[in-house]
Design a protein around this motif. Structure first.
Motif, mmCIF file in Angstrom:
data_model
loop_
_atom_site.group_PDB
_atom_site.id
_atom_site.type_symbol
_atom_site.label_atom_id
_atom_site.label_comp_id
_atom_site.label_asym_id
_atom_site.label_seq_id
_atom_site.Cartn_x
_atom_site.Cartn_y
_atom_site.Cartn_z
ATOM 1 N N GLY A 230 -3.870 2.402 -4.805
ATOM 2 C CA GLY A 230 -5.118 2.024 -4.124
ATOM 3 C C GLY A 230 -6.350 2.465 -4.889
ATOM 4 O O GLY A 230 -6.274 3.167 -5.909
ATOM 5 N N TYR B 11 -11.581 14.501 3.303
ATOM 6 C CA TYR B 11 -11.255 14.000 4.640
ATOM 7 C C TYR B 11 -12.123 14.714 5.673
ATOM 8 O O TYR B 11 -12.370 15.908 5.563
ATOM 9 C CB TYR B 11 -9.762 14.196 4.925
ATOM 10 C CG TYR B 11 -8.932 13.577 3.834
ATOM 11 C CD1 TYR B 11 -9.147 12.259 3.453
ATOM 12 C CD2 TYR B 11 -7.990 14.312 3.137
ATOM 13 C CE1 TYR B 11 -8.434 11.676 2.425
ATOM 14 C CE2 TYR B 11 -7.260 13.744 2.108
ATOM 15 C CZ TYR B 11 -7.494 12.437 1.752
ATOM 16 O OH TYR B 11 -6.799 11.867 0.730
ATOM 17 N N THR C 217 0.850 -1.210 0.000
ATOM 18 C CA THR C 217 0.000 0.000 0.000
ATOM 19 C C THR C 217 0.880 1.253 0.000
ATOM 20 O O THR C 217 2.079 1.186 0.313
ATOM 21 C CB THR C 217 -0.882 0.090 1.281
ATOM 22 O OG1 THR C 217 -0.006 0.110 2.418
ATOM 23 C CG2 THR C 217 -1.874 -1.035 1.409
ATOM 24 N N ASP D 199 5.313 12.906 -1.519
ATOM 25 C CA ASP D 199 4.217 11.929 -1.443
ATOM 26 C C ASP D 199 3.228 12.208 -2.579
ATOM 27 O O ASP D 199 2.364 13.077 -2.462
ATOM 28 C CB ASP D 199 3.528 12.033 -0.079
ATOM 29 C CG ASP D 199 2.362 11.062 0.054
ATOM 30 O OD1 ASP D 199 1.952 10.467 -0.961
ATOM 31 O OD2 ASP D 199 1.851 10.911 1.178
HETATM 32 C C1 LIG Z 1 -1.342 11.666 0.367
HETATM 33 C C2 LIG Z 1 -1.458 10.205 0.650
HETATM 34 N N1 LIG Z 1 -0.417 9.530 1.146
HETATM 35 C C3 LIG Z 1 -0.481 8.198 1.396
HETATM 36 C C4 LIG Z 1 -1.628 7.489 1.154
HETATM 37 C C5 LIG Z 1 -1.695 6.017 1.461
HETATM 38 O O1 LIG Z 1 -1.976 5.258 0.335
HETATM 39 P P1 LIG Z 1 -2.761 3.854 0.463
HETATM 40 O O2 LIG Z 1 -4.209 4.146 0.557
HETATM 41 O O3 LIG Z 1 -2.387 3.121 -0.769
HETATM 42 O O4 LIG Z 1 -2.235 3.204 1.694
HETATM 43 C C6 LIG Z 1 -2.741 8.134 0.629
HETATM 44 C C7 LIG Z 1 -3.983 7.403 0.356
HETATM 45 O O5 LIG Z 1 -4.964 7.905 -0.066
HETATM 46 C C8 LIG Z 1 -2.653 9.529 0.362
HETATM 47 O O6 LIG Z 1 -3.693 10.186 -0.138
#
Ligand SMILES: Cc1ncc(COP(=O)(O)O)c(C=O)c1O
Length: 399
Positions: free
Chosen positions: A178, A344, A52, A152
């Protein structure tokens, strides 16, 4: 049942499903080939994959902490996916939420600059909804404090700034595969870096992760098949009405499972990668048509992409002038089955369970808190039709 659009997603055809299944079963180097293709697409020498995006972030943070064990504070956007604070907590580090600018969804740079240098390990760029963060500016600020930058791009695969891919402008970067992301493969996280020392530290962390189990891989295959069927607007009401699927629910859960990428997601990544530009172009076209129609509205503000950037618009962010307008607009859009949603549920500083992991005793990020109460997101994915767009515009123009 009436038509109901999902908020995000990519329809998968029968050919993609069958090829992904057969490649996953054959397991003849698909995983490696998919990663090498990403290496050349992104022009980075070190690419690795995990189950993930949050595991990818956890690995990145642990790797950086390995290199600077005396530092333990991670600056994160105060409005972002709850997986970000969850990964910080799971890595045994402390977080410092930094406010954002509602006009761009990027950091409030005065706040970022004011962060104490002491113990700052890294700054995590947000690239929210595929709008690219100003990573060169973040790098300057972080460098002055002796900190790393994590780009990120979980939400921004395929976006660029001055021609450079989002996710590749920090010391280490990551993407999510995801549900609802630019290139969804049921699940998955990709780590990238140009730095050989960081790549080595990443490998040391990855060596501790177990491979995906057969049972889990089978569950991912089932999710892929169910998702391909139920994403259809004629059927989406079904998963959308099953609360245990938790569609659209955001939770702060630091005890997430960590493993390598399973063979089904690796095969989907390989199959879907050539489609990324086409899918992102559809998202941009839909977003631009909606933006053009809403320009000048006094009830809704459109966060602006950074000059020189090519955003992905995973969904189109629309900022209502008040909570009342947001509530009424969402109710109308949702009643019409148009796939609109909030995002969110709160700012990171308003997650009670995360507070004990703050690096500060007081944390108040007014812009992020206000954004959480006023943000609407509109779907931009390939299932959105011109009629859907017109219906969204008609509703929003009534405010
Ligand atoms: C900015 C950000 N970082 C990390 C993640 C984590 O990704 P995952 O849902 O694949 O664990 C997300 C998930 O939506 C995200 O939006």
């Amino acid at each position: 049942m009436p038509r109901r659009l999902p908020p995000a997603g990519v329809p998968l055809g029968g050919r993609v499903l069958l090829t992904a299944l057969s490649k996953a079963v054959a397991a003849n180097g698909t995983h490696e080939r998919a990663l090498r293709a990403l290496e050349s697409r992104l022009a980075v020498p070190h690419v690795s994959a995990v189950n993930t995006g949050r595991t990818a972030l956890w690995v990145a943070l642990r790797a950086l902490h390995r290199l600077r064990p005396e530092r333990n504070v991670v600056a994160i956007p105060a409005y972002t996916c709850f997986s970000v604070p969850a990964a910080v907590t799971r890595a045994g580090l402390q977080m410092h939420p930094v406010d954002i600018q509602p006009e761009t969804l990027d950091f409030d740079y005065a706040h970022l600059e004011s962060l104490p240098e002491k113990n700052l390990l890294c700054v995590v760029a947000g690239n929210l909804l595929g709008l690219v963060s100003d990573v060169p500016r973040i790098r300057q600020i972080a460098a002055a404090k002796g900190a790393f930058v994590v780009d990120d791009a979980a939400q921004a695969m395929g976006a660029t700034l001055q021609g450079k891919p989002a996710g590749t402008m920090g010391d280490v970067g990551l993407y999510s595969l995801g549900r609802g992301k630019a290139l969804p493969a049921v699940e998955g996280g990709i780590l990238v870096t140009r730095d050989a020392t960081i790549a080595e530290a990443i490998q040391a962390e990855l060596a501790q992760l177990p491979p995906a189990s057969w049972a889990h891989t089978a569950a991912v295959a089932a999710q892929m098949l169910a998702g391909a069927l139920l994403l259809h607007p004629g059927l989406y009401w079904l998963p959308d009405s099953l609360p245990f699927l938790k569609l659209g629910v955001t939770e702060y859960q630091p005890d997430f499972p960590r493993a390598r990428l399973c063979s089904i997601s690796a095969a989907l990544l390989a199959e879907m990668q050539p489609e990324l530009e086409r899918l992102n172009q559809i998202r941009r076209t839909n977003a631009q048509a909606l933006c053009a129609a809403l320009e000048g509205s006094s009830s809704f503000q459109l966060p602006q992409p950074l000059p020189g950037s090519e955003p992905v618009y995973l969904r189109l962010p629309v900022l209502a002038a008040s909570e009342e307008i947001r509530r009424a607009a969402l109710a109308r859009l949702q009643a019409a089955g148009l796939g609109a949603s909030g995002y969110y549920p709160s700012a990171v500083c308003d997650i009670p369970a995360a507070q004990m992991h703050w690096s500060v005793t007081q944390c108040h990020c007014p812009a992020a808190e206000s954004l959480a109460r006023r943000l609407i997101t509109l779907p931009t994915h390939p299932l959105v039709t011109v009629r859907d767009r017109e219906a969204m515009i008609r509703i929003l123009r009534e405010f």
